[in-house]
Scaffold this active site. Sequence first.
Site, PDB file in Angstrom:
ATOM      1  N   ARG B 293     -35.185   8.307  32.110  1.00  0.00           N
ATOM      2  CA  ARG B 293     -33.904   7.803  32.634  1.00  0.00           C
ATOM      3  C   ARG B 293     -33.698   6.377  32.131  1.00  0.00           C
ATOM      4  O   ARG B 293     -34.235   5.434  32.700  1.00  0.00           O
ATOM      5  CB  ARG B 293     -33.922   7.808  34.158  1.00  0.00           C
ATOM      6  CG  ARG B 293     -34.160   9.173  34.782  1.00  0.00           C
ATOM      7  CD  ARG B 293     -34.089   9.073  36.304  1.00  0.00           C
ATOM      8  NE  ARG B 293     -34.247  10.376  36.904  1.00  0.00           N
ATOM      9  CZ  ARG B 293     -35.415  10.866  37.325  1.00  0.00           C
ATOM     10  NH1 ARG B 293     -36.510  10.146  37.204  1.00  0.00           N
ATOM     11  NH2 ARG B 293     -35.481  12.064  37.854  1.00  0.00           N
ATOM     12  N   ASP B 451     -27.239  17.758  39.971  1.00  0.00           N
ATOM     13  CA  ASP B 451     -25.789  17.687  39.838  1.00  0.00           C
ATOM     14  C   ASP B 451     -25.173  19.079  39.702  1.00  0.00           C
ATOM     15  O   ASP B 451     -24.128  19.351  40.266  1.00  0.00           O
ATOM     16  CB  ASP B 451     -25.394  16.808  38.635  1.00  0.00           C
ATOM     17  CG  ASP B 451     -25.309  15.336  39.033  1.00  0.00           C
ATOM     18  OD1 ASP B 451     -25.007  15.067  40.217  1.00  0.00           O
ATOM     19  OD2 ASP B 451     -25.541  14.467  38.180  1.00  0.00           O
ATOM     20  N   ARG B 461     -24.973  16.414  48.722  1.00  0.00           N
ATOM     21  CA  ARG B 461     -26.305  16.519  49.328  1.00  0.00           C
ATOM     22  C   ARG B 461     -26.625  15.356  50.249  1.00  0.00           C
ATOM     23  O   ARG B 461     -27.593  15.382  50.981  1.00  0.00           O
ATOM     24  CB  ARG B 461     -27.364  16.642  48.225  1.00  0.00           C
ATOM     25  CG  ARG B 461     -27.097  17.854  47.372  1.00  0.00           C
ATOM     26  CD  ARG B 461     -28.236  18.791  47.169  1.00  0.00           C
ATOM     27  NE  ARG B 461     -29.523  18.421  47.703  1.00  0.00           N
ATOM     28  CZ  ARG B 461     -30.627  18.371  46.994  1.00  0.00           C
ATOM     29  NH1 ARG B 461     -30.588  18.611  45.706  1.00  0.00           N
ATOM     30  NH2 ARG B 461     -31.767  18.099  47.562  1.00  0.00           N
ATOM     31  N   CYS B 498     -34.789  19.711  34.049  1.00  0.00           N
ATOM     32  CA  CYS B 498     -35.340  18.406  34.412  1.00  0.00           C
ATOM     33  C   CYS B 498     -34.916  17.977  35.801  1.00  0.00           C
ATOM     34  O   CYS B 498     -35.164  16.862  36.222  1.00  0.00           O
ATOM     35  CB  CYS B 498     -35.006  17.343  33.370  1.00  0.00           C
ATOM     36  SG  CYS B 498     -33.257  16.965  33.259  1.00  0.00           S
TER      37      CYS B 498
END
Lengths: 87, 543
Positions: B293, B451, B461, B498
């Site tokens: 990330r 997502d 969520r 992922c």
Amino acid sequence: MKQFTYTITDPVGIHARPAGLLAKAAKALDSTVTIAKADGSKSAAATKLMALMGMGIKTGETVTVTVEGGNEEANAAAMEQFFKENL
Amino acid sequence: MQVATGKSILNGIAIGPLRIYKKAEVQTSQTSGLTPEEEWKRFETAKETAQAQLAALYDKALDEVGEDNAAIFEIHQMMLDDDDYLEAVQGIIETQGATAEYATETTGENFSAAFAAMDDEYMRARATDVKDISRRVVNILTGAGDAAMQDDQPAILVADDLTPSETVQLDKSKLLGFITRHGSSNSHTAILARTMNIPALIGVDFDDSWDGRTAVLDGYNHCVYIDPAAELLASMEAKRKEDLKQAALLQSLKKKPNVTLDGREIKVYANIGNAGDVGLVLQNDAQGIGLFRSEFIYLESEDFPTEDAQFAIYKRVVETMAGKKVIIRTLDIGADKQAAYFDLPKEENPALGYRAIRICLTRKDIFKTQLRAILRASAYGTVSIMFPMVISVREVRDAKELLEECKAELKERGVSFGEVEVGIMVETPAAVMLADELAEEVEFFSLGTNDLSQYTLAIDRQNPKLDSFYDPHHPAILRMIKHTVQAGHRHGCWVGICGELGADQKLTKTFLKMGLDELSVSPSAILPLRKLIRGLDLSQEEE
């Protein structure tokens, strides 16, 4: 005498490992190889590991590499290749 | 109970008695009764023995900590053959009529002082290396050994400093951890400790009264407790057992392929959130990094990070992974991830707003800076680029075009870069529906299930009221994953996950049957997942 300049891209500069490899590579050549800072303040024989490390060359610094005696043409090319691959 | 703090170089816990190690004072007599020629001969013989020892240490380290970390002993051998070093030793023997050991020790101190005086932290740390090789030769010459470092009982070693060779030579079965007063986290000793998984603390101010007392070395909290209170001891013991379980699992799985009993192979990669996590990736024996990330670089920065600053971070990660794949996801900022200097306007509906690739394709300067940095890092290992939040083929083409522009710019600058694999995150329903077309454009898909679930189920969520409606295994999600795998494979793309779902062990078998090629999970989930995979048999019908 053959000469070229190279700008170091390795983030740690000329550190122990590449300096060791460089000393080894330079010892195998039949020319005398000298590394100098661009401003001429420091220089060392490429075969001398501790002296090379002692120059404290950092990333982004430009060095001048001089190759004298022996098969200068081929040895300078070999050195240039070495710098590109390792530093 | 007494508490001392330091700098931890490994997240781990050691519990046991402290043992203070004092280096034996080697008495070297300065004047020699022999001729300089005889002393030089002694030195040369000792040097040869030292070289042989270093060669043996190299082999030992190669076996225990890998080639990159073992290289230090190769460098030690080269240092010991350095012309200037040898000349200095010879000079002292000849001009002062000194013994070989005195000449070696003095030379070691002189060279070490020169390194210690340099303004570069890395070079200062090399002072230890010079001392290390000199001491080795002196010990050989005087017959002094380093035998007294450890007792028969396992202990936490406490010392002013440890050299790399001392660290490798230590008997690991009797070494619980170590504490030093000096040293840097940059030193080879620290790197070796990390690779050998030994809890260690540096920069600790200790005194002789510590010797023999019980202590807890808490690497997670950078401190050591001397004579710990009972309940602290109990909780630390429990934490240490957890660590040991993990370590045992690692030992049983290390370097073993991830194959099911019936021979189906799947890659298990790690997700990382910053460069510091790479240690965890290696500790857990991941085969690669499936999601790097990159936004942390932006979030931790006060202004747009420069190409050089980013390059240094990517290169460090890529080099540390030593040829294993590193998939860097380009900037995924916006929505819940905000950096003030981006100056993004407040939005009504940020999850559906100006974020990720949408920012990158409109703020091309920012995007291209990152792409160039990633490209440059690709010269040092195996790098893949992954674009987030894609909903159309056009976006992928635009991003790829910018990537080509960056390659051309680097070529013009004479900067080298490697082959870079290009892929996308599949995390929108649109990308799933267009998987066939998108697969024509890229080489891999990585499903971002967090997502994808949120967008598919239209459930936020973060909202606890929706918990009863939320099903992480919703058939719509599973069908989307299956569709994506099939579409990807039809066009020669490999497909991975992922998102969080990748680590969901209830689905591992389902994923393997769907044909997923890779699962990228948080480092701590890797080993349990690999253990599970190696015990599965897909040919067996479900009970």
